[in-house]
Scaffold this motif. Structure first.
Motif, mmCIF file in Angstrom:
data_model
loop_
_atom_site.group_PDB
_atom_site.id
_atom_site.type_symbol
_atom_site.label_atom_id
_atom_site.label_comp_id
_atom_site.label_asym_id
_atom_site.label_seq_id
_atom_site.Cartn_x
_atom_site.Cartn_y
_atom_site.Cartn_z
ATOM 1 N N HIS A 208 -0.982 7.578 -2.095
ATOM 2 C CA HIS A 208 -2.277 7.940 -1.183
ATOM 3 C C HIS A 208 -1.712 8.041 0.175
ATOM 4 N N ASP A 210 -3.220 7.146 4.198
ATOM 5 C CA ASP A 210 -3.834 6.013 4.671
ATOM 6 C C ASP A 210 -5.157 6.782 5.872
ATOM 7 N N HIS A 264 2.211 8.179 0.425
ATOM 8 C CA HIS A 264 3.129 7.015 0.416
ATOM 9 C C HIS A 264 2.658 6.348 -1.091
HETATM 10 FE FE FE2 Z 1 -0.728 3.120 2.464
#
Ligand code: FE2
Ligand code: AKG
Length: 335
Positions: A208, A210, A264
């Motif tokens: 994903h 952030d 990440h």
């Molecule tokens: Fe994250």
């Protein structure tokens, strides 16, 4: 494979020349992988240790207790069951390797979480009833003594750090230091206590990006966090005492993709349980964000912080098909 991201000291953050140097390093990291490790950040080791201690104690409660504090999907506060989220759905469009990385993550995340925001929010709060704002959910004091107090102190400290970090980000972009003040006002922001069981396979947190402006992550030192860079997944080894800091979608969108909100994931193959504590400074719900510069200028539609968060949370929770998830992902120039 291991990747080293820049280690940046904030020791000289109160000195004008020091600020410029820090900003230069932050800008370079943000334009590269979007990840860095920040040392000399001023948050006491004791407070971080107390917060990890609270995290271990609250996750050790019996399931039938934790379930009483199940995360409220509107306020985004409370407990998330193991497997309750699939972060692989939360990928900003613009990632060429989107399908590949989605396949690389399991259907649900092998982590449990506990979302905590600012203390003492009630009906009088300006954003009461809005997504990502509301009352914290804590077990009674006798069940996890000190939890409320520790979480309040940690929230105040990490919010102050992230807010001053955004001033450095502004300097790094050569804009006025107060550029992000409106985004930092009464922000949607949360600490997430996380607990990953040891897993021989599966994904602790799916691939994903952030969601917000920046994330400040403290870990218990166990490896597991991986960054997708140059077409491969590489481990980030936490520097003891450092915060792993990364750019999120909102900041990436603001910079038209110049600052990277990178993919990440977490895979806990350490053989032991892993605890981590990210703090997400997402931003003020009502601020409309659009590219002001960079390769995405004119290419991506403006979204409010609240719209973007809602879309990404909706995409990563509940059992939607991957296809549905991908359709609902908001346009953000991740890489
Ligand atoms: Fe994250
Ligand atoms: O646990 C970690 O190391 C990272 C968690 C993460 O990426 C997230 O919660 O967004």
């Amino acid at each position: 494979m291991t990747i080293s991201v820049p280690i940046i000291s904030l020791a000289r953050i109160n000195d004008p020349e020091g600020r410029k140097e820090i900003a230069k390093a932050v800008g370079a990291a943000a334009r590269s992988s979007g990840f860095m490790q920040v040392v000399d950040h001023g948050i006491s080791e004791d407070l971080i240790a107390e917060t990890f201690d609270v995290s271990k104690r609250v996750f050790a409660l019996p399931l039938e207790e934790k379930v009483k504090y199940t995360r409220n999907p509107n306020t985004n506060r409370g407990w998330d069951a193991l497997g309750g989220q699939a972060l692989k759905g939360a990928i900003g469009v613009g990632h060429d390797d989107q399908e590949k990385t989605t396949e690389a993550s399991a259907d649900s995340d092998m982590k449990e979480g506990w979302m905590v925001g600012p203390h003492g929010v009630d009906e009088s709060f300006e954003y009461w009833g809005r997504f990502g704002h509301g009352k914290n959910a804590f077990p009674p004091e006798e069940q996890v003594p000190g939890m409320e107090d520790v979480m309040r102190r940690y929230y105040d400290s990490i919010l102050a750090l992230a807010t001053s970090f955004m001033k450095i980000v502004a300097i790094s972009l050569d804009v006025s230091e107060d550029t992000f003040d409106s985004l930092c006002r009464l922000p949607a922001a949360a600490i997430r206590l996380l607990h990953y069981p040891a897993e021989e396979e599966g994904t602790g947190a799916g691939a994903h990006t952030d969601f917000g402006m920046c994330t400040m992550l403290s870990t218990d030192g166990n490896p597991g966090l991986e960054l997708y860079a140059g077409g491969v997944w590489s481990a980030i080894e936490p520097v003891p005492g450092a915060y792993i800091v990364n750019v999120g979608d909102i900041l990436s969108l603001y910079t038209g993709g110049e600052y990277k909100s990178s993919l990440h994931r977490v895979q806990n193959r350490s053989g032991v349980e892993r605890y981590s504590i990210p703090f997400f400074l997402d931003g003020n719900s009502d601020i409309l964000v659009a590219p002001t510069r960079g390769p995405g200028l004119g290419k991506y539609p403006a979204v409010t912080v609240e719209q973007h968060l809602r879309t990404k949370f909706d995409a990563s929770y509940y059992d939607k098909s991957t296809e549905d998830i991908m359709k609902s992902v908001v346009q953000a120039p991740g890489m």
